[in-house]
Each structure stands twice: as C-alpha cells, then as structure tokens.
Motif scaffolding. Structure first.
Motif: not given
Lengths: 192, 269
Positions: B206-225
């Motif tokens: 329940e309550h699934v979450q994704c906490l995302l730490a992108p490597a250097d030089g990368l940014s987050i476009v999508n993070n969908e659960v």
C-alpha cells in the motif's frame, strides 16, 4: 496557427505579460515578457533584440543568493560583460516588494535592474525553480543556457566552474555553448 | 503572521540601509540540533555511528538528492588512523511539494544518518571520531547550518543502550538493496536507454512511492507510480558527461502497517 499563438498572448497582470503558450526550450525562441523594474519602469525582453541577455532569478532572503552577493559572483560577471551582455535579475518571491528590490540594488550597488515577477508568470514560462537559477538568451533570441551559476552548491570548492561565464564567452566568440544545461541549485523559488 | 512578515521586511530594510549585514544570514534560533552517537559494544568487530539531527517543527532538511531545490545534507568524517568508515546510509526520505510544483526530498522532525565504522584490528585505546555536518534547513525561508561533532569511543566501554536502540530504529528505515535476500518483493526492471519500468510483485503493498535520485547530469522527466508499477524517464542534460554512477530509485511501501523500502540501481542501457 501563428495568429492563434499571438492571440494567446494575453495580459495576465497589469505589470507582467507573457505569451501564454510559451514554455522555454533550449534552442527555441525564449518566452517574451514585460515586467516592471524597482522604479516602476516597464522592461521587455524585446527591448534587447540582437543582444545576449542573462536572466538571473534572485531572492535577497535566500542564503545561496546572499552568499553569491557577498562574494560578488553576479556583479563581477555583469561588470565583466558590461556593454556586451544585458543582465536582468528577476525576483519572483511572492512577498517581495519593489522597495525590497531597490534596497538590494543599493546595498550592492548593482549595475542591473531587478524585475518584479511576484505573480510567477515569467518564472513558470522559463521553468525557474531555484534562486539563483540562470538563463541565457542568445543574439537570435533563442534560449542558449539554463541551469546553475556554477558547479559548487556548497560554496567550498577551490576550483569551481562558472557555467554562465563559460557559456557567455562561447556565445560572444560565435561558438556553440558546449554545456547548455546544468542542474541549478539554491532555495526554491517562493511562488505564490 | 502578517506582523512577523512586516517585521522581517523592516529588518531587511534596516540591514540594507547599512553596510552588508552578515547577521541576516544567521538563524534567530537553533533550528537543528546535531549529536553523534554509536552502538559500540565491547569486543565488536565494527559498530554504527549515527548523526542524530533533531529539526525544529515545520522545518525540513534534505536527502542526498534534495530535489528541484535545497541542498543535500553532508557528513564529512575524520577517523583515527587505520579506522574505516562505510558510505553514508540515508533513511527513506519524505517528499514534499512546494508552490510552483517544486519537488523536494528530505526529513522533518528528526533523522539519523548512519555509517558503519571498522576500527583498526587490535584497537586498544579510546579514540575520537569526528564529523563535520552541514545542512540547509527550510520552512518558508532557508537557513544553512553546520556542526562539528566529536564522539569518544572506548574499546573497553559500551555506548548508552538508548543510543544503540535509536540507531537500530533508523537503520531499519534505510532502504535495502533490491537484490537483498531480505527484500520481500520480487523486483523486475526493464531498461531502454533512460526509460525504466520497475515492477514489484509478491507483496500486498500500500502507499507505494518512488523517491528518485538521478545521477549527475541527469534530470527527471517522469516518475509515475501506478499500483505496483513505476515508470521513470530521465533526461540527459545537454553537454554533460555521462556519469559512471547509476541513478537510484528508492521504492517505499507499507504492508500491514509496516514500512518497507528497497533501493534499485538504474544504469544506462
């Protein structure tokens, strides 16, 4: 289509308008805007067509901004490119008044204006998330750089790279910007 | 509140009228209390050290990846010769979203950042462990802070059992590697360039979450659960060198009220 886009450029506030369809993208025309400076004078991006323009998101209450002003990062750069580059600071902090901006200008004897964007319209169009957050618009009016001022979030590197300086040197030499996008750092932009 | 705002503005104007005022950058009060603790027991091959950070209510400090803004908390260790220290272990952070869709990751109230220390074999005399800790505390404004902490460890002595318990509680909140035998979930990762699909199975999460730490030089476009599926799209910033470090997705969930978190390394393919 073009006419529709022009029609979509609506007056959003008395002191700020921006083309509503605009969303800043590297290599694409930068979103147009008109904002008031701390004396109430309207400043438009189009006033500087043909010139390289730096946009610096600022918030005098943010410790990252305070550090860069105490060490002279922004003023030194603006002075270095004086006459070649137009430097515009933008304050989106919802509680910031033109008087706050004027006080910051006089405290640091800044050679550039601070434009008021308390509604956040221009910040959203550019995708400004932090203070500082830097954008460079090239001579053709296209977005040539977005990201951090340098690669030193903690401010303790002996040998730091100033991304804005590097990009400006390349643009003024007629070269392509080799690192047009970096991770910005700082306080969050204090949107309304 | 209005009064407070005017007061701060007034303060600002006063400061602006004079010469640069460094006092403005200082905290009016101590927003974060930092202490160094261990779970040392006599004869132990290794022990945990923890930086216990107690944060003023309604303020927060940041995870190793702060999100769109903020600054990662940092710990720099200084150990006696021959002592080794592990990488810093970060308990699962919480996510917060500020106006303007600015996403942040960090901690409220308190957190313990942990590391495992392996002393010099045959270590016999009390030794000093030092940590230089830096953080950025934010509420509506942000205030940076730092502390130089010291902890004397004695091979013949034992840490306060309450400290050992506190460290164990926070160690339990550090995500475990997805391939660990202790991970109750089956994790399947499909990678296409910088597009990742992670699927969990075998759990009643329940309550699934994704906490995302992108490597250097990368940014987050999508993070969908969606249910037990996570879809991540990263973007390589133009002109930046590809990092050798993988990005990290921390997938957190609760099952029967119990929190779980696993760490998934995301390389490029």
């Amino acid at each position: 289509m073009y006419r529709m886009i022009v029609a979509a450029c609506v007056m959003l506030m008395a002191n700020a308008f921006v083309c509503a369809q605009d969303k800043a993208e590297l290599g694409k025309p930068a979103p147009q805007f008109t904002l008031n400076d701390s004396s109430g004078k309207a400043v438009s991006l189009s006033d500087f067509s043909g010139k390289v323009v730096v946009l610096e998101w600022v918030n005098p209450q943010c410790p990252f901004v305070q550090r860069h002003y105490q060490t002279g990062t922004m003023k030194t750069l603006a002075d270095k490119y004086n006459g070649k580059v137009v430097w515009l600071a933008v304050n989106t902090t919802s509680s910031a008044t033109p008087a706050d901006n004027a006080a910051w200008i006089s405290q640091y004897a800044l050679p550039y204006p601070i434009l008021s964007d308390t509604g956040g319209t221009v910040a959203k169009a550019y995708g400004a998330k932090t203070t500082p957050h830097m954008f460079i618009i090239d001579q053709q009016g296209k977005l040539a750089y977005r990201g951090g001022i340098d690669d030193d979030p903690q401010g303790n590197k002996a040998d730091r790279t100033n991304y804005v300086e590097k990009a400006l040197d390349q643009l003024l030499a007629g070269q392509t910007v080799t690192q047009p996008e970096t991770r910005s750092y700082g306080c969050s932009v204090k949107y309304k | 509140m209005k009064f407070l705002v005017s007061f701060v503005v007034l303060l600002g104007l006063c400061a602006a009228a004079g010469a640069p005022a460094p006092a403005r950058a200082q905290a009016p009060r101590n927003l974060v209390k930092a202490e160094l603790k261990s779970d040392l027991r006599p004869g132990a091959q290794s022990f945990l050290v923890g930086v216990h950070l107690q944060i003023e209510p309604s303020w927060h400090i940041y995870w190793k990846y702060p999100g769109d803004a903020g600054m990662a908390t940092s710990v720099k260790w200084k150990l006696p010769d021959g002592f080794a220290v592990s990488e810093l272990m970060w308990p699962t952070p919480i996510g917060f979203e500020q106006a303007g869709q600015i996403q942040g990751f960090g901690y409220e109230d308190e957190v313990v950042l942990l590391a495992r220390v392996t002393p010099l074999p045959g270590w016999a005399k009390p030794a000093m462990i030092e940590a230089e800790v830096r953080w950025l505390a934010c509420e509506t404004t942000c205030v940076p802070g730092k502390a130089s902490l010291q902890l004397q460890v004695d091979p013949a002595g034992a840490a306060d059992p309450a400290d050992g318990e506190l460290l164990a509680q926070w160690l339990a909140r550090v995500p475990i590697p997805a391939d660990s035998p202790e991970n109750p979930a089956k994790v399947r990762v499909t990678t296409m360039g910088l597009d990742y699909r992670i699927e969990l199975s075998g759990i009643g999460a329940e309550h699934v979450q994704c906490l995302l730490a992108p490597a250097d030089g990368l940014s987050i476009v999508n993070n969908e659960v969606a249910g037990l599926k996570v879809h991540i799209v990263l973007h390589a910033m133009e002109g930046s060198k590809p990092s050798n470090q993988p990005s990290e997705a921390v997938i957190a969930w609760t099952e029967s009220g119990k929190p779980h978190a696993v760490s998934v390394q995301l390389g490029r393919q």
